[in-house]
Design an enzyme around this catalytic site. Structure first.
Site, PDB file in Angstrom:
ATOM      1  CB  ALA A   1       6.225  54.496  62.571  1.00 21.74           C
ATOM      2  CB  THR A   2       7.462  48.674  64.526  1.00 20.43           C
ATOM      3  OG1 THR A   2       8.521  49.981  64.463  1.00 20.43           O
ATOM      4  CG2 THR A   2       7.185  47.890  63.899  1.00 20.43           C
TER       5      THR A   2
ATOM      6  CD  GLN B   1      13.306  58.478  60.082  1.00 15.23           C
ATOM      7  OE1 GLN B   1      13.753  59.729  60.176  1.00 15.23           O
ATOM      8  NE2 GLN B   1      13.859  57.941  60.588  1.00 15.23           N
TER       9      GLN B   1
ATOM     10  CB  SER C   1       7.519  58.000  64.298  1.00 18.34           C
ATOM     11  OG  SER C   1       7.990  57.625  65.190  1.00 18.34           O
ATOM     12  N   GLY C   2       5.898  59.168  66.708  1.00 20.20           N
ATOM     13  CA  GLY C   2       5.900  60.443  68.306  1.00 20.20           C
ATOM     14  C   GLY C   2       7.083  60.073  67.817  1.00 20.20           C
TER      15      GLY C   2
ATOM     16  CB  THR D   1      -4.852  51.810  78.726  1.00 19.84           C
ATOM     17  OG1 THR D   1      -6.253  50.428  79.151  1.00 19.84           O
ATOM     18  CG2 THR D   1      -5.741  52.499  79.628  1.00 19.84           C
TER      19      THR D   1
ATOM     20  CB  CYS E   1      30.953  46.305  62.563  1.00 20.90           C
ATOM     21  SG  CYS E   1      31.767  44.772  61.072  1.00 20.90           S
TER      22      CYS E   1
END
Lengths: 408, 376, 139
Positions: free
Chosen positions: A78-79, A186, A206-207, A246, A332
């Site tokens: 997805a990125t 999502q 996204s997979g 590919t 953090c």
């Protein structure tokens, strides 16, 4: 091994990634061994077999969003799909229109790409969200100008799970003749999506957020009316020239199978998850005071709960909950060391953003696991509050905000 | 599948059994490698172990390995990411290099496909501005090995950077990446027995690289996107297996030489392209004048032998190879080429099967037929 | 993220959690950090007439390393004179707990908390510290 993992820690981080469904793994395995062909090899059955499998997968992916197989462009995730949608459309049309509208709570890859496009001369409007995490359609309408090329709004937020009014946004875009891109990483397999009904022109999928494998995703690109995209990766001319390289048949096949399963099971799964999520939320609210829900409860996927526990620090809380795999909005605990910009966009005080937990429920979450996790959270929050100077002040009626805190 | 003989390793290699096992095991790792909980840590550890394995093969530090979705993306990351106003590339580069930018200047090659270093020198002397020279280590169609170290020395004198597409060479022959003198080097998992969908850009020297995929800050901020943990795990294992087999390279050369010797003896008109240059031990590009490569490939396919008529990348109709054109072959001759590429799974029996099938095709083809005498 | 055994031990079994009467004559209170930064430490000491710290209590909002750092210093300051306690250095705390570089600020905060508590006590007793620290601003 999978079962052992599921026992301890309890996996409740389904928005970070979903386990690969065993049925998906089953479908992929032959492509790890005997079916190893390059789908672009035209001269022998190894290649043909791989190509046929890839095309079946493309149909399965198209099927879950009401698209045509030819409109599905495989990417590495997805990125990449988000990068390709924004940069690709931007590059093709930049001489005509140079304004993009997006939202402050979008995934980092959308925001980073928009900042990059700003450097290249684009104007970008970042719409705010209300404290429920949803955009205001009126603000969207006002933001659209003659120069607006593209609106990019995610369907479901990765941190707080809220569902944006996609159909309404699509209608605004179509009326104003603006392309509509939606990051649905999502959302696919979680809520019903139809690119035609929703007037979506480009959609990122996204997979691994859909119980499929990591390393693969797709960009849906509408053919009628046609959306043009300048490729980011050129070369062999695969994927209708929009994405060379590919193709990876095992990943395509796994991704396709994952979509086919999700399409079949989405309805029943959503109902079950909603039951689990609501039970968890009610129990936490019943047992703990000063707990705040982040994001809208109604317009939200059933598998997400994001709550802040006042006066408890998120990383300290996570340390006490090592047997739960969850994530926190605390600075953090994120790899980037930034506090959650999504929670801050809701207008949350930094302190409450630090105190948030995201619980992600999914296909393999059991009621037993949820009950266990909730009791552990209640116990640990109570313990840490007894240790918290802030909680003590709140109990004494002191307004924490009235104190002049020293910088350090 | 009834195809007992696979001779198209340069398109993709069969997945090594160990790599398939590693991928299968990693599929059971639930976590996102960026998550801080135990699942995330396990996924992260798997990725980092593979990074060390790839780094070891290349002879660089693990920080010098940037995982990508494949060789094509790695080539793009280098050629778009290195800050350069000029990119020079040899005429025989892979399309993913030649099309990475639309202003690439072509360095000519000789009749064996070897880059013209004098031309490179004068091209570098003419222009100015930050420049990248792209030169592949081994050609995917002919297997010829380019003089990357010498080209890098010339580039260094002119202050240019060097990118080397080593996708076909890595894992087939030992490669000392630092000795190449290149700054960035591309690798692909599925060409050496890993899975498709994974590759790496190896940073052999410190470079300033602009990321092409933006977002989550993965891969030291150079390549965003959730890591493909199973694919990366399989890459690491395949790389380690390939490195342990380098002794076997001599074996591959023996297979290939037997094939070529036998074919030449039977049909002296057959031309082996690039045979005058140093080549990978696994590749043989043969031309039978007057014969269509596509026809030979189909006939071999019917006989259960998988070879290719050229590279596997062109998705449309077969086009004459830009590699052979650059080497000065006319299109008619180029169309007669078949590529036989061996790899880790190749055995002497495969060569015999090929030779039998090939002889049969020839005897049907040629009036009067002929006998193939296996080389001693 | 991995924590040292000592951090985990203090986090799971913190010593001397609690509060003392802030207004008591013999109690010094240090409150350092800020909620927005994700760390707040409250350290209190009870000081005998001989100037020796008899008891110490803490409450901390923060990560495991912050909780462990404050728990540790409550143990360390007991039995020390005010001046000895004020001598405790963050590096000693960090070393004892094997804190990683990203957690050094927790030990700094604990050192600040001691100094703030000592200075609060001295202020109450009319013996201003030389740098004139106050309760809220230890620095």
């Amino acid at each position: 091994m999978a079962e052992q993992n599921r026992k301890s820690p309890v996996y409740l981080d389904y928005q970070a990634t979903t386990p690969t469904d065993p049925r998906v793994v089953e479908a992929m395995l032959p492509f790890f061994t005997e079916k190893f062909g390059n789908p672009h090899s035209r001269s022998h059955p190894y290649g043909w077999e791989a190509e046929a499998a890839v095309e079946t997968a493309r149909e399965q992916i198209a099927g879950i969003i009401g698209a045509l197989p030819k409109e599905i462009i495989f990417t590495s995730g997805a990125t990449e799909a988000n990068n390709l949608a924004l940069k690709g459309v931007g590059a093709f049309y930049k001489d005509k229109k140079n304004h993009i509208i997006t939202v402050v709570t979008e995934h980092k890859c959308i925001l980073d790409t928009c900042r990059h496009l700003e450097q290249e001369g684009f104007d970008v409007t970042y719409l705010p969200v209300g404290e429920n995490g949803l955009i205001d359609l009126e603000q969207l309408k006002e933001a659209v100008t003659d120069k607006t090329l593209l609106v990019s709004v995610m369907a479901v937020n990765n941190e707080i799970g809220v569902i944006q009014p996609i159909k309404e946004i699509g209608a605004v875009c179509r009326e104003r003749k603006v392309f509509f891109h939606s990051d649905c990483a999502q959302a696919v397999g979680k809520i019903a999506l139809d690119v035609n009904e929703m007037n979506i022109d480009l959609m990122s999928i996204s997979g691994h957020k859909t119980y499929g494998p990591k390393g693969i995703g797709a960009l849906y690109v509408r053919r009628k009316p046609r959306v043009r995209v300048v490729p980011m990766i050129n070369g062999g001319g695969q994927e209708r020239g929009m994405r060379s390289g590919t193709l990876a048949p095992p990943l395509c096949v796994g991704f396709g199978e994952a979509c086919a399963i999700a399409k079949e099971e989405m309805g029943a799964e959503a109902e079950r998850l909603r039951m689990l999520r609501d039970k968890a939320y009610q129990r936490i609210m019943e047992k703990l005071p000063e707990v705040y829900l982040n994001g809208d409860m109604e317009s939200r996927i059933p598998g997400n709960l994001n709550v802040s526990f006042a006066c408890v620090e998120g990383e300290g809380l996570m340390m006490g909950l090592k047997d739960l795999a969850i994530s926190s909005g605390s600075a953090c605990t994120s790899a980037s060391l930034e506090p959650s910009y999504v929670l801050r966009a809701l207008g949350l005080e930094d302190e409450l953003a630090h105190s948030s937990l995201r619980l992600g429920f999914g296909r393999f979450t059991t009621e037993d696991e949820v009950d266990y996790a909730v009791e552990r959270i209640i116990g640990e929050v109570s313990r840490l509050r007894k240790m918290s100077p802030l909680w003590e002040m709140v109990q004494e009626g002191i307004d924490i905000k009235s104190i002049e805190w020293a910088e350090h | 599948m009834n195809h007992a003989v696979y001779m198209d390793h340069n398109a993709t290699s069969p997945v090594r059994a160990q790599a398939a096992v590693a991928a299968r095991e990693a599929l059971d790792l639930v976590g996102n490698a960026s998550s801080v909980h135990r699942f995330g840590c396990l996924a992260r550890r798997t990725v980092e172990e593979a990074r060390e394995q790839v780094a070891a093969l290349a002879g660089v530090e693990p920080e010098g390995v940037v995982f990508t979705s494949g060789g094509t993306e790695a080539n793009h990351l280098a050629l778009k990411g290195l800050r350069a106003s000029r990119v020079l590339a040899s005429a025989v580069e892979h399309p993913s290099v030649l099309k990475a930018r639309d202003d690439i200047e072509i360095i000519p090659v000789d009749g064996e496909g070897i880059v013209d270093l004098k031309a490179l020198d004068s091209m570098l002397a003419e222009g100015n501005g930050p420049t990248v020279v792209a030169l592949m280590l081994a050609n995917n169609e002919t297997g010829t090995i380019e003089p990357v170290a010498r080209a890098a020395e010339i580039a260094r004198r002119h202050g240019a950077l060097v990118h080397c597409d080593a996708v076909q060479a890595l894992g087939k022959v030992p490669v000392d990446v630092t000795a190449l003198g290149a700054h960035t080097v591309s690798a692909s998992a599925h060409k050496l027995g890993g899975l498709p969908g994974v590759g790496a850009l190896i940073l052999a020297q410190p470079v300033d690289l602009i990321p092409q995929l933006r977002g989550g800050g993965q891969e030291q901020g150079l390549r965003a996107g959730t890591e493909n943990v199973p694919g990366i795990a399989a890459f690491g294992v395949a790389v380690a297996a390939a490195a342990s087999e380098f002794g076997h390279a001599a074996g591959l050369a023996k297979l290939r030489d037997r094939l070529e010797t036998t074919v030449r003896r039977a049909a002296p008109e057959v031309r082996i392209i690039g045979a005058g240059a140093e080549r990978l031990p696994n590749t043989s590009l043969m031309v039978i004048p007057g014969r269509k490569g596509a026809t030979q490939v189909m006939a071999l396919d019917l006989a259960g032998v998988a070879v290719s008529a050229g590279s596997a990348c062109s998705s449309g109709t077969p086009r004459p190879s830009h590699v052979l054109r650059a080497m000065g072959y006319d299109d008619d001759l180029a169309e007669g080429a078949i590529r036989i590429s061996l790899g880790w799974s190749s055995r002497m029996e495969d060569i015999d099967r090929f030779l039998d099938a090939w002889a049969e095709i020839r005897s049907g083809d040629v009036e009067g037929g002929f006998e193939v005498q296996p080389a001693a | 993220m991995s924590y040292s055994e000592k951090v985990v031990e203090h986090y799971e079994h913190p010593r001397n959690v609690g509060s003392m009467d802030k207004s008591a004559e013999d109690v010094g209170t240090g409150l350092v950090g800020a909620p927005a930064c994700g760390d707040v430490m409250k350290l209190q000491i009870r000081v005998g007439d001989d100037g020796v710290i008899e008891d110490a209590k803490f409450k901390t909002f923060g990560c495991g390393s912050a909780i462990a750092s404050s728990s540790l210093v409550t143990e360390w300051v007991k039995g020390k004179t005010l001046d000895e306690a004020a001598e405790i250095k963050n590096t000693e705390i960090a070393e004892e707990l094997a804190l990683p570089p990203v957690k050094i600020h927790c030990s700094v905060l604990a050192e600040d908390a001691i100094k703030a508590a000592v200075s609060d006590y001295k202020e109450k007793r009319g013996t201003q510290t030389k740098d004139g620290g106050t309760e809220e601003a230890a620095e």
